[in-house]
Structure formats: C-alpha cells, structure tokens
Design a protein around this motif. Structure first.
Motif, PDB file in Angstrom:
ATOM      1  N   ALA A  13      -4.141   2.728  -0.122  1.00  0.00           N
ATOM      2  CA  ALA A  13      -3.517   2.931  -1.430  1.00  0.00           C
ATOM      3  C   ALA A  13      -4.384   3.825  -2.312  1.00  0.00           C
ATOM      4  O   ALA A  13      -3.873   4.699  -3.033  1.00  0.00           O
ATOM      5  CB  ALA A  13      -3.280   1.582  -2.109  1.00  0.00           C
ATOM      6  N   SER A  59      -5.413  -1.838   3.525  1.00  0.00           N
ATOM      7  CA  SER A  59      -4.305  -1.385   2.682  1.00  0.00           C
ATOM      8  C   SER A  59      -4.793  -0.886   1.333  1.00  0.00           C
ATOM      9  O   SER A  59      -4.263   0.083   0.782  1.00  0.00           O
ATOM     10  CB  SER A  59      -3.297  -2.528   2.490  1.00  0.00           C
ATOM     11  N   VAL A  84      -2.201  -4.121  -4.461  1.00  0.00           N
ATOM     12  CA  VAL A  84      -2.440  -4.481  -3.060  1.00  0.00           C
ATOM     13  C   VAL A  84      -3.336  -5.718  -2.983  1.00  0.00           C
ATOM     14  O   VAL A  84      -3.092  -6.635  -2.189  1.00  0.00           O
ATOM     15  CB  VAL A  84      -3.079  -3.299  -2.303  1.00  0.00           C
ATOM     16  N   SER A 124       0.814  -1.220   0.000  1.00  0.00           N
ATOM     17  CA  SER A 124       0.000   0.000   0.000  1.00  0.00           C
ATOM     18  C   SER A 124       0.845   1.266   0.000  1.00  0.00           C
ATOM     19  O   SER A 124       0.348   2.338  -0.334  1.00  0.00           O
ATOM     20  CB  SER A 124      -0.917   0.016   1.227  1.00  0.00           C
TER      21      SER A 124
END
Length: 374
Positions: free
Chosen positions: A117, A113, A73, A65
C-alpha cells in the motif's frame, strides 16, 4: 436513430478545453475487506470445527492494500486478528496449534500488504503530480474560444480519442485582429506525444502572428517557419487558415484539409473548395511553395450564414458496417438552428449514435455564424 430524435441523453463526452471535475463520491476502501472478513466469519461459524478458516482472515488486509492507506491496512490486519481469536474461542480451538499459525500468517500478510500500500501510494502521488502538470500544459495549449468576436458567433468542440488526455493531434484557435478574426484548424499527421508537440508549435506560431500580421499569408508563413525550426521535420500538418472581416469578407487557405462547409441562411449548403492546391504545413520547403496569394479562396458572408470547419475525425468516423459518417448529408440539417454550441452538441450526439461506440480518432469542430455588423 433519425436526426430529429437525437437528444441530450445521447451526447458523448465532449471536451471543451476545461479541466474535468473529479468525482467527490467514492466508496470507502475499507468496505470490501470488512465485508470479506465478515463473510469468512459467517462461513466459519456455520461450518464449526469442520474446516479451519482461521488463516483466511488474512484476506482482509490483503484486499485493503489495493485501495487503502498503510493505516487502513493495519486496521484491517488488527480486525482480522480479533476475528480470528473470536472464531477460535467460539469453536473451541483456542488451544489449537493452528491458531498461532493463523495469527502469524495474518501478521505477515498485514506487513506485506502495508508495504504494498505504501509503494502504491507513492506511485499514485507521482501520477497525480504528472497529471496536474499535464492538465496545466493542456490549459496553456488550448484556451477557451470566446463565444463572439465582433459580428461573429463561435462554437467550438473537441473530442480526444485518448480518454487519459483532453488533447491530441488536432488543434484549433480563433484570434481577433483589427479587421475581424482569424482562425486555424488543423490535424497533425501521426499519433503520440510528437503530435502534441507539433500541435503546440503550430498553435504558438498562429497566436503570435494572427493578431498583428499584415496578411493571412504571413500567418501561414510563420507557422511554416516555426515547424521547420522547432520540430523534427518528420511530421506534416493538414489545416485551414481563414479570415472573416467585419464586413463579411472571407479568405480561406486550405493546406490539404477537408474543406469547410458553408451553410447559407438562404440557399444550398456548399463546400468551400480551394482555388489552387496548397501543400500541408511542413511540406512547403520540399515543394518550393512559399507564395500563397494565388491559392486563396474569397467569398462574402451574409448575415445568418454559418461556416463549419472540422477535422477528419468527423468525416472518417465509421459505423458498425464500416461506412463513413455522411458529413454533407447530415451536418446541414443539424447545424442550421440553435446557438453554435447547441448545434455542435446535436452533431456530436448524432455522430455518437451513428458510430455506436467511443471515438477512435481525435475530432475538432468549429462553427461560426456571421451576424449583421454593428
């Protein structure tokens, strides 16, 4: 390092008013998370059932991330789940209750994550847009100086103390006019975005008036008027206005700026001092100084003579012991040979060697060489 030993390898990052090229070689954002998960798998295989490392595979999507996209991810999360299942099967923990707990942890970390991201990518896109706007404004504010105007060869160099931008409070420009060329080099007092705005106002006034103004004093007056109208009045600008005629005649108005250095083809270098003191731009209203005709410095350049203009980012550059860069001692030897651009590169290298570190102030340099009129 002696002056004679300065080479191209010592050159600092010199910004010549062109957009810096972006690096095309970048490491894959998936390399580190994959390596991390493979390392966890190796440790898990070596320790067997002694330690329970299944939830640690969640480190893969978490690390992804930081640089990867939502897709990468997600892929790292899927890879982490597969490695977790393989490790559980190999160590005989397939029916262990801790396996679904580990898979649940991996799923939650992957979702978190992916959200991080996605948010990071939005912020990065905004920063890219802002950077593109800033680069466009910088390109408008600072246009490249032509290498020659009439019988004058020109070299220019600018280094910003701020690595995020190519410009700061220092400014310069050179414009042709029917009798030769006119130039300005200046330093706005203070730091921050206010100095950039003030510099843009001064540059715009110079560019508008320099090619057509009847006298150099008129150019200075236009800069004064522009600063009075379009700035907050809390900043002043030290600078130099100069004019070089096609016959070598030189006029210089120094508004509280470090004096330029005359490097004759034959003779000793000498600073071009002002006949009368002139206040910095932006202070004429306070001092009542409007007529500058008595403060002009007049000289005549011979073919091969060079004239060096600089801001205090050069003269106030310090070494590790706190000593200032000795402009009058080192500059004449560095700027006597080569093209103006090559000479300025050599000077930049010498300053970098002297300071042994990045610049702590903006620095603008102009080097002009008068040649025989055509």
């Amino acid at each position: 390092m002696p002056i004679e030993e300065v080479g191209e390898s010592s050159l600092p990052e010199v910004r010549r008013m062109r957009r810096p090229e972006r690096s095309t070689i970048r490491s894959s954002p998936n390399l580190l998370p994959v390596a991390t998960m493979l390392g966890i798998a190796a440790v898990d295989a070596a320790t067997g059932s002694m330690y329970v490392l299944l939830p640690v595979y969640a480190a893969g999507p978490a690390i992804a991330s930081a640089r990867g996209t939502v897709r990468s991810v997600t892929l790292m999360g899927a890879a982490a789940a597969v490695l977790c299942l393989l490790s559980a099967w190999k160590t005989g923990r397939y029916d262990d209750l801790r396996l679904p707990v580990a898979l649940t942890a991996i799923a939650y970390v992957t979702l978190a994550s992916a959200y991080a991201a996605r948010s990071r990518r939005k912020i990065e896109q905004r920063l890219v847009d802002v950077r593109e706007v800033a680069c466009t404004l910088e390109d408008v504010l600072f246009t490249p100086v032509p290498p020659t105007i009439g019988p004058v060869r020109i070299g220019a160099s600018y280094v910003s103390a701020n690595h995020a931008t190519r410009i700061g409070g220092d400014l310069y420009d050179v414009e042709p006019f029917p009798g030769g060329l006119r130039l300005v080099i200046a330093d706005v007092q203070g730091k921050g975005l206010g100095t950039v705005r003030c510099a843009s106002v001064a540059l715009a006034a110079f560019r508008e008036s320099a090619p057509s103004a009847h006298a150099l004093t008129d150019v200075g007056l236009r800069i004064e008027q522009a600063l009075e109208r379009r700035t907050d009045g809390e900043r002043f600008v030290t600078g130099i206005l100069a004019q070089i005629g096609t016959d070598g005649s030189l006029l210089v108005f120094n508004h509280g700026h470090p004096p330029p250095l005359l490097l004759p083809r034959a003779g000793r270098p000498m600073p071009v001092e002002s006949d009368e003191p002139v206040p910095p731009f932006g202070l004429a209203v306070l001092t009542g100084t409007t007529d500058l005709r008595d403060s002009v410095t007049r000289l005549t350049l011979n073919p091969g003579d060079r004239l060096f203009f600089y801001t205090d980012g050069l003269s106030e550059a310090r070494n590790s012991t706190g000593h200032f860069y000795p402009v009058h001692e080192r500059v004449p030897r560095l700027l006597k040979s080569g093209t103006p651009e090559e000479a300025l590169d050599l000077l930049r290298a010498d300053v970098a060697t002297f300071t042994s570190g990045p610049p702590d102030d903006d620095s603008a340099l102009l080097l002009l060489e008068f040649q025989s009129p055509s």
